[in-house]
Design an enzyme around this catalytic site. Structure first.
Site, PDB file in Angstrom:
ATOM      1  N   THR A   3       0.841  -1.194   0.000  1.00  0.00           N
ATOM      2  CA  THR A   3       0.000   0.000   0.000  1.00  0.00           C
ATOM      3  C   THR A   3       0.875   1.243   0.000  1.00  0.00           C
ATOM      4  O   THR A   3       1.944   1.257   0.614  1.00  0.00           O
ATOM      5  CB  THR A   3      -0.963   0.028   1.206  1.00  0.00           C
ATOM      6  OG1 THR A   3      -1.679   1.270   1.194  1.00  0.00           O
ATOM      7  CG2 THR A   3      -0.247  -0.117   2.533  1.00  0.00           C
ATOM      8  N   ASN A  59      -0.622   4.059   0.954  1.00  0.00           N
ATOM      9  CA  ASN A  59      -1.329   4.887   1.935  1.00  0.00           C
ATOM     10  C   ASN A  59      -0.584   4.810   3.274  1.00  0.00           C
ATOM     11  O   ASN A  59      -0.577   3.774   3.932  1.00  0.00           O
ATOM     12  CB  ASN A  59      -2.769   4.374   2.049  1.00  0.00           C
ATOM     13  CG  ASN A  59      -3.595   5.163   3.022  1.00  0.00           C
ATOM     14  OD1 ASN A  59      -3.109   5.587   4.059  1.00  0.00           O
ATOM     15  ND2 ASN A  59      -4.862   5.343   2.696  1.00  0.00           N
ATOM     16  N   ASP A 119      -7.611  -3.729   0.443  1.00  0.00           N
ATOM     17  CA  ASP A 119      -8.535  -2.837  -0.256  1.00  0.00           C
ATOM     18  C   ASP A 119      -9.702  -2.585   0.686  1.00  0.00           C
ATOM     19  O   ASP A 119     -10.252  -3.513   1.269  1.00  0.00           O
ATOM     20  CB  ASP A 119      -9.026  -3.427  -1.577  1.00  0.00           C
ATOM     21  CG  ASP A 119      -9.612  -2.324  -2.461  1.00  0.00           C
ATOM     22  OD1 ASP A 119      -8.850  -1.415  -2.851  1.00  0.00           O
ATOM     23  OD2 ASP A 119     -10.823  -2.360  -2.748  1.00  0.00           O
ATOM     24  N   SER A 120     -10.035  -1.322   0.843  1.00  0.00           N
ATOM     25  CA  SER A 120     -11.001  -0.994   1.885  1.00  0.00           C
ATOM     26  C   SER A 120     -11.811   0.232   1.513  1.00  0.00           C
ATOM     27  O   SER A 120     -11.504   0.925   0.547  1.00  0.00           O
ATOM     28  CB  SER A 120     -10.257  -0.769   3.205  1.00  0.00           C
ATOM     29  OG  SER A 120      -9.115   0.042   2.994  1.00  0.00           O
ATOM     30  N   PHE A 130      -7.767   8.682   9.590  1.00  0.00           N
ATOM     31  CA  PHE A 130      -7.578   9.240   8.242  1.00  0.00           C
ATOM     32  C   PHE A 130      -8.858   9.021   7.435  1.00  0.00           C
ATOM     33  O   PHE A 130      -9.837   8.467   7.956  1.00  0.00           O
ATOM     34  CB  PHE A 130      -6.365   8.595   7.555  1.00  0.00           C
ATOM     35  CG  PHE A 130      -6.572   7.151   7.170  1.00  0.00           C
ATOM     36  CD1 PHE A 130      -6.415   6.142   8.103  1.00  0.00           C
ATOM     37  CD2 PHE A 130      -6.932   6.801   5.870  1.00  0.00           C
ATOM     38  CE1 PHE A 130      -6.620   4.808   7.759  1.00  0.00           C
ATOM     39  CE2 PHE A 130      -7.125   5.467   5.509  1.00  0.00           C
ATOM     40  CZ  PHE A 130      -6.976   4.472   6.465  1.00  0.00           C
ATOM     41  N   GLY A 131      -8.819   9.430   6.186  1.00  0.00           N
ATOM     42  CA  GLY A 131      -9.955   9.164   5.286  1.00  0.00           C
ATOM     43  C   GLY A 131     -11.275   9.626   5.886  1.00  0.00           C
ATOM     44  O   GLY A 131     -11.446  10.798   6.222  1.00  0.00           O
ATOM     45  N   LYS A 157      -8.595   2.067  17.741  1.00  0.00           N
ATOM     46  CA  LYS A 157      -9.134   1.840  16.393  1.00  0.00           C
ATOM     47  C   LYS A 157      -8.770   0.432  15.911  1.00  0.00           C
ATOM     48  O   LYS A 157      -9.620  -0.295  15.401  1.00  0.00           O
ATOM     49  CB  LYS A 157      -8.607   2.904  15.408  1.00  0.00           C
ATOM     50  CG  LYS A 157      -9.118   2.668  13.992  1.00  0.00           C
ATOM     51  CD  LYS A 157      -8.658   3.686  12.971  1.00  0.00           C
ATOM     52  CE  LYS A 157      -9.042   3.208  11.576  1.00  0.00           C
ATOM     53  NZ  LYS A 157      -8.575   4.084  10.501  1.00  0.00           N
ATOM     54  N   HIS A 179     -12.197  -2.509  10.775  1.00  0.00           N
ATOM     55  CA  HIS A 179     -12.262  -3.444   9.649  1.00  0.00           C
ATOM     56  C   HIS A 179     -10.858  -3.975   9.335  1.00  0.00           C
ATOM     57  O   HIS A 179     -10.661  -5.163   9.119  1.00  0.00           O
ATOM     58  CB  HIS A 179     -12.868  -2.717   8.442  1.00  0.00           C
ATOM     59  CG  HIS A 179     -12.253  -1.383   8.153  1.00  0.00           C
ATOM     60  ND1 HIS A 179     -12.075  -0.423   9.113  1.00  0.00           N
ATOM     61  CD2 HIS A 179     -11.730  -0.847   7.015  1.00  0.00           C
ATOM     62  CE1 HIS A 179     -11.488   0.630   8.598  1.00  0.00           C
ATOM     63  NE2 HIS A 179     -11.273   0.403   7.314  1.00  0.00           N
ATOM     64  N   ARG A 180      -9.864  -3.066   9.360  1.00  0.00           N
ATOM     65  CA  ARG A 180      -8.490  -3.473   9.031  1.00  0.00           C
ATOM     66  C   ARG A 180      -7.896  -4.353  10.138  1.00  0.00           C
ATOM     67  O   ARG A 180      -7.211  -5.325   9.867  1.00  0.00           O
ATOM     68  CB  ARG A 180      -7.627  -2.217   8.819  1.00  0.00           C
ATOM     69  CG  ARG A 180      -6.197  -2.487   8.361  1.00  0.00           C
ATOM     70  CD  ARG A 180      -5.557  -1.254   7.790  1.00  0.00           C
ATOM     71  NE  ARG A 180      -6.305  -0.790   6.639  1.00  0.00           N
ATOM     72  CZ  ARG A 180      -7.146   0.262   6.683  1.00  0.00           C
ATOM     73  NH1 ARG A 180      -7.276   0.987   7.766  1.00  0.00           N
ATOM     74  NH2 ARG A 180      -7.831   0.586   5.612  1.00  0.00           N
TER      75      ARG A 180
END
Ligand code: ITT
Length: 197
Positions: free
Chosen positions: A7, A9, A71-72, A154-155, A177, A182-183
């Site tokens: 990634t 990111n 991928d998220s 982020f995001g 977090k 999800h991650r």
């Protein structure tokens, strides 16, 4: 064993590095932030998992070492699942990724006046080493806030109310977090598979 976190990111890199380095896996992590010149693959899959596999195979072909890809995105019920797999380019006009601030602004505008604000973050993760392909997924449920709250993450984090903590994601520490994200969930499921390998 060297493994590439595939990634660019830097926020994902930080979260993933923390999770994988604190696992029992004996791996040395590399990531793509050290290789900014490498072109990104075309993410033209129809699902998170298809796109994660595209990334894993593309970067494995380039580097020839085992790869973990992610991928998220955020999936909003009232918007029929948008922005979903297009989360990074939601506010884009030319198919390239848009800025996170513009993406959040667009999401707030699309949600104006909508009271049913259920949403979830979703992550598909892939390990690929040329022969073995493991996949995992993770979800975290919540609501789209009426305005941004907090500065963490982020995001879309500052627009997301995380039901598991009953708190805005933008107020969570990175550790908090990772516990519910999800991650975090997809990573732990992938780590389980890698431990058995
Ligand atoms: P790579 O493809 O290089 O991994 P990317 O940011 O383009 O980086 P994606 O294609 O998976 O990654 O897009 C995911 C987008 O969804 C990301 O840019 C954020 O806007 C959003 N997103 C994903 N996970 C998030 C999280 O944990 N918190 C907030 N927003 C998130």
């Amino acid at each position: 064993m060297k493994v590439l976190l595939a990634t660019k990111n830097k926020h994902k890199v930080k979260e993933l590095t923390h999770i994988f380095e604190n696992s029992q896996l004996e791996i040395v992590l590399l990531n793509l932030t050290d290789f900014p010149e490498i072109e990104e693959p075309v993410e033209d899959g129809h699902t998170f998992i298809e796109n994660a596999i595209i990334k894993a195979k593309y970067y494995y072909a380039h580097f020839g070492i085992p790869v973990i890809s992610d991928d998220s995105g955020i999936v909003v019920d009232a918007l029929d699942g948008a922005p979903g797999i297009y989360s990074a380019r939601y506010a884009s006009v030319n198919q390239a990724n848009a800025s996170s601030a513009d993406n959040r602004k667009k999401l707030l505008a699309e949600m104006e006046g909508i009271t049913q604000r259920n949403a979830h973050f979703e992550c598909a993760m892939v390990y690929y080493d040329g022969t073995t392909c493991f996949t995992s997924t993770g979800k975290t449920e919540g609501l789209i806030l009426e305005k941004e709250v907090g500065h963490n993450g982020f995001g879309y984090d500052t627009l997301f109310y995380a039901s598991e903590y009953e708190k805005p994601m933008g107020l969570l520490s990175e550790d908090e977090k990772n516990q519910i994200s999800h991650r975090g969930k997809a990573s732990r499921a992938l780590i389980q598979q890698l431990m058995m390998k």
